[in-house]
Design a protein around this motif. Structure first.
Motif, PDB file in Angstrom:
ATOM      1  N   SER A  31       0.894  -1.197   0.074  1.00 55.19           N
ATOM      2  CA  SER A  31       0.046  -0.091   0.115  1.00 55.19           C
ATOM      3  C   SER A  31       0.896   1.348   0.037  1.00 55.19           C
ATOM      4  O   SER A  31       0.546   2.330  -0.775  1.00 55.19           O
ATOM      5  CB  SER A  31      -0.970   0.118   1.311  1.00 55.19           C
ATOM      6  N   CYS A  32       1.976   1.246   0.680  1.00 52.33           N
ATOM      7  CA  CYS A  32       2.895   2.184   0.689  1.00 52.33           C
ATOM      8  C   CYS A  32       3.572   2.576  -0.612  1.00 52.33           C
ATOM      9  O   CYS A  32       3.609   3.772  -1.149  1.00 52.33           O
ATOM     10  CB  CYS A  32       3.776   1.997   1.839  1.00 52.33           C
ATOM     11  N   VAL A  33       3.708   1.530  -1.240  1.00 52.42           N
ATOM     12  CA  VAL A  33       4.598   1.610  -2.450  1.00 52.42           C
ATOM     13  C   VAL A  33       3.351   2.227  -3.686  1.00 52.42           C
ATOM     14  O   VAL A  33       3.777   2.860  -4.474  1.00 52.42           O
ATOM     15  CB  VAL A  33       5.044   0.022  -3.250  1.00 52.42           C
ATOM     16  N   GLU A  34       2.264   1.819  -3.307  1.00 56.52           N
ATOM     17  CA  GLU A  34       1.140   2.271  -4.145  1.00 56.52           C
ATOM     18  C   GLU A  34       0.987   3.905  -4.085  1.00 56.52           C
ATOM     19  O   GLU A  34       0.635   4.712  -5.095  1.00 56.52           O
ATOM     20  CB  GLU A  34      -0.071   1.761  -3.737  1.00 56.52           C
ATOM     21  N   TYR A  35       1.139   4.257  -2.899  1.00 58.07           N
ATOM     22  CA  TYR A  35       1.164   5.890  -2.525  1.00 58.07           C
ATOM     23  C   TYR A  35       2.362   6.562  -3.190  1.00 58.07           C
ATOM     24  O   TYR A  35       2.156   7.479  -3.826  1.00 58.07           O
ATOM     25  CB  TYR A  35       1.373   6.135  -1.029  1.00 58.07           C
TER      26      TYR A  35
END
Length: 152
Positions: A31-35
């Motif tokens: 999810s952080c990589v998606e951000y």
């Protein structure tokens, strides 16, 4: 109808509290990589005027990663982030949280260093300050005047 006094119905629950928002550190990391990817795609336009006719020009600029932006993207509040970062039940998440915070710090620092971001704003945000120790002589000294007469 009200519950009876001194009831023990709460003991019949199979679990207490809500589920973790992220079931694993890997899910949080993804999810952080998606951000990060979404932020890299999002550009702000800096307005400048160029040429003899002062024509308005929009210059696309990078967007810095921020913890606030990340938390909004993840739909969590600051306390939840702190829990993932520090509380024992979340110890599996500590490494991911540390890595994410280091990525955000580095992206801001490097962006300010190369001029992509305003260095003053980023320095304040990162807690970087330039200290100058200025020492003053506080001893009171009399001022001396010399009168010079012009001779003609």
């Amino acid at each position: 109808m009200a519950a009876t006094k001194n009831n023990q119905w709460w003991k019949l629950r199979s679990k207490h509290g809500r589920e973790k928002l992220f079931s694993s550190p890997e899910m949080l990391w993804l999810s952080c990589v998606e951000y990060f990817e979404a932020t890299d795609k999002r550009k702000w336009n800096k307005v400048d005027y160029k040429g003899a006719k002062n024509q308005k020009v929009l210059i696309p600029t990078e967007t810095p990663y921020t913890l606030t932006g990340l938390r909004i993207f993840l739909d969590i509040d600051n306390q939840t982030w702190i829990n993932y970062k520090t509380k024992e039940p979340y110890k599996d998440f500590f490494e991911v949280i540390t890595r994410v915070e280091e990525i955000i710090y580095t992206q801001k620092f490097e962006g300010a260093a190369v001029g992509a971001f305003n260095p003053n704003i980023i320095a304040r945000d990162l807690g970087l300050i330039e200290r100058k120790d200025i020492k003053y002589d506080t001893e009171i000294k009399p001022i001396e005047f010399t009168i010079i007469k012009n001779k003609k």
